[in-house]
Design an enzyme around this catalytic site. Structure first.
Site: not given
Length: 639
Positions: A206, A208-209, A276, A288-290, A339, A547
């Protein structure tokens, strides 16, 4: 266009303690808190700095600062009171300001009664009993701080999906963790994982949730004890190499803490996802963040040089820290995007960059979505993307106008447009026009050149400059949007966002068909009050990220979250049929697992399960994300 240093929100700007002038950023003196009592002083030379123990903005008792029932800070929320709408707190540009147009937009869009005060939510006081046996608890307490308190367990039982937050408000999770443990270093994580293998209990990492894929939600049918491994105490910067432009950082550090510490030393990581303020470095790696500035700094896979991850089999890491390695398949990419299902990321070496001398915002207005889209396509073709370039459709533009403050913000854009209508761009339809927001970084010459070229391409597609202030507000609005969902739930509206990546030639059709699908699904259910909009957030040579934002009035539905999920699934089916992906950066988790195998192929699924068998044969990290719910130690021969 004006210039200035940014981090995305008012509180972040203040924390950086940087000189915010138009052409330069001043490097602050190094500040260090020692890592332990054994370290008497930090070791600093001209190139390196070691052991920066960071004091996190977010406390261990997260509910002291953050909302327990939704997104973000407790003191920051949309309020409707005495006929007025405002945003509380002082952390964002919109904070403390009246929003005179919001009520009208909400009334017209969702037809809800805004005169009644929403019910005040109270933190639950009853929780399921912990299933963690005393002997295991005692063994874990010898390793790290551990809690079996109900509140600590509930706070870490979820991410930020609509489903999670709905269950949270009703205290109706079918399963919550049995304990929370806070290791402080890599070695403690190794001990915890060995203990789990010995006693056969489940570990859920875990950070930042902030997950919006259901990735950290406890599997409802898991009968073994579940221990959440909270990485927040692993938030030290182990060293900074100012010559090689690298930093070795513990994976539990929160994004805003990492960026603040780098900026104090004259550097930036440049990775700014929408989450962020609250998400962690380890979470970025695991999904695999962007980030919004990926055009300049790259996605997380471009920033990472080296990782350490603890699995039940042992520690997986490369023996050398080099810029590139030709040594068969890149196993680090097994960790990226895993993940939390294979192990725990504990340390990351990543690239840093000197702070840009100039940061400049901008905005452009186009007569319609297609004009703005082809502008973005041409910018990508010429590889002229600034740090951030985002196109919002007309529905999002009008939504932004609804949040304008009395004297500025969204109002700046519309007031300016009224003048444009009269003098220069008569003919722009306010029900069709779209806006592009820009963030440019570099030297003064580089930024000026970028601005000139972007304006030139924009004019070829019917675009006109919309002003620097509007670009700044458009960028920082991203950090406020997530707060709106909590207000919506208070007044009987369910809302969520979902994203995809798609090739350029299919993007326009995908947006058109997905919106049409949502409208058809709403009509089929007799939903007449809803909002569907989209924005283009990131661009590549081969395509872009889109999005979507969707919400509807829930009156008449016994289970509105289930209805929302049905509609979003139909939209996702259309996205995939139109050539889009399962996700650009949110990940798969539990919400999107039904599309996993078709996305990666059957051999790809088997390879995933083979990695599980190799690294975690007893399924200690039993989160059940992607295709991992299909893994069982009893079916080894089928892999």
């Amino acid at each position: 266009m004006s210039t200035g240093m940014i981090t995305g929100a008012k509180n972040m700007l203040e924390n950086t303690e940087l000189n915010n002038n138009s052409n330069n950023a001043t490097m602050q003196s190094d500040q260090t808190i020692t890592f332990s009592d054994k370290i008497k002083k930090r070791e600093v030379n001209e190139k390196n700095e070691t052991l920066i123990k960071v004091k996190s903005v977010i406390p261990r008792q997260r509910q002291e600062l953050l909302k327990w029932y939704g997104w973000g800070y407790k003191d920051s929320t949309f309020k409707l009171s005495d006929g007025k709408t405002f945003f509380t707190g002082d952390r964002y540009p919109i904070s403390g300001k009246s929003l005179p147009h919001a009520r009208q937009w909400v009334k017209e869009m969702f037809d809800i009664d805004l005169t009644e005060e929403p019910k005040q939510l109270q933190l639950p006081t009853s929780f399921p009993s912990s299933r963690l046996p005393n002997n295991i608890k005692e063994e874990l307490e010898k390793i790290s701080l551990l809690s079996t308190e109900g509140v600590d367990r509930l706070i870490r039982a979820h991410g930020q999906t609509l489903h999670d937050v709905y269950n949270l408000r009703k205290n109706s999770f079918p399963r919550i963790p049995d304990a929370v443990i806070w290791p402080t270093c890599h070695e403690e994580v190794e001990e915890i994982v060995r203990c789990a293998s010995k006693h056969n209990f489940v570990i859920i990492p875990f950070g930042g949730g902030t997950s919006v894929s259901g990735a950290v939600t406890c599997p409802a049918k898991e009968e073994r004890p579940i221990v959440v491994l909270d990485t927040s105490e692993m938030n030290s910067i182990l060293w900074v190499d100012k010559d090689q432009l690298l930093a070795n950082v513990q994976a539990g550090i929160v994004g805003q803490d990492l960026e603040r510490e780098m900026r104090l030393r004259g550097f930036t990581v440049g990775h700014e996802p929408d989450s962020y303020e609250f998400s962690t470095l380890g979470g970025w790696v695991a999904t695999r963040a962007s980030g919004m500035k990926k055009n300049t700094y790259g996605n997380i896979e471009d920033l990472v040089v080296h990782t350490r991850a603890v699995t039940p089999l042992g520690v997986i890491e490369k023996s050398c820290r080099v810029p590139r390695l030709s040594c068969g398949p890149e196993w680090e990419h097994i960790v990226l995007g895993s993940e939390g299902c294979l192990g725990v990321v504990t340390e990351v070496t990543l690239k840093i960059r000197p702070l840009p001398p100039v940061v400049r915002y901008g905005s452009l207005v186009f007569p319609d979505w297609e004009s703005g889209f082809y502008f973005e396509r041409e910018v990508a073709k010429q590889r002229l993307q600034p740090s951030s370039i985002r196109l919002m459709d007309n529905e999002q533009f009008r939504f932004g106008h609804a949040l304008k403050m009395e004297q500025s913000w969204g109002g700046v854009l519309l007031d300016g447009l009224k003048r444009f209508y009269i003098t220069k761009i008569k003919g722009f339809d306010p029900l069709k026009l779209c806006v592009v927001t820009l963030l440019m970084e570099g030297t003064a010459e580089q930024v000026a050149d970028s601005e000139k070229k972007l304006n030139s391409i924009a004019s070829q597609h019917g675009g006109v400059p919309g002003g620097a202030k509007n670009g700044e507000i458009g960028y920082t609005l991203t950090f406020v949007i997530a707060y709106i969902r909590d207000l919506a739930l208070d007044y009987g509206v369910v809302a969520e966002s979902f994203e995809t990546s798609v090739s350029w030639e299919r993007a326009l059709a995908l947006c058109r068909r997905t919106k049409r699908t949502v409208r058809e699904q709403c009509a089929r259910r007799h939903i007449t009050h809803y909002h569907i909009s989209c924005r283009l957030t990131q661009t590549y040579d081969a395509g872009c990220c889109i999005y979507f934002y969707f919400g509807f009035k829930t009156v008449g539905f016994e289970d509105p979250v289930h209805v929302y999920e049905e509609i979003e699934q139909a939209a996702r089916d259309e996205i995939i049929a139109s050539g889009g992906s399962i996700s650009h950066h949110h990940g798969v988790g539990k919400l999107r697992k039904k599309w996993y195998t078709n996305t990666v192929s059957e051999p790809g699924r088997r390879l995933l399960l083979a990695a599980k068998e190799a690294l975690d044969p007893d399924n200690i990290f039993a989160l059940g994300n992607m295709a991992f719910d299909q893994y069982s130690p009893a079916v080894k021969s089928k892999l």
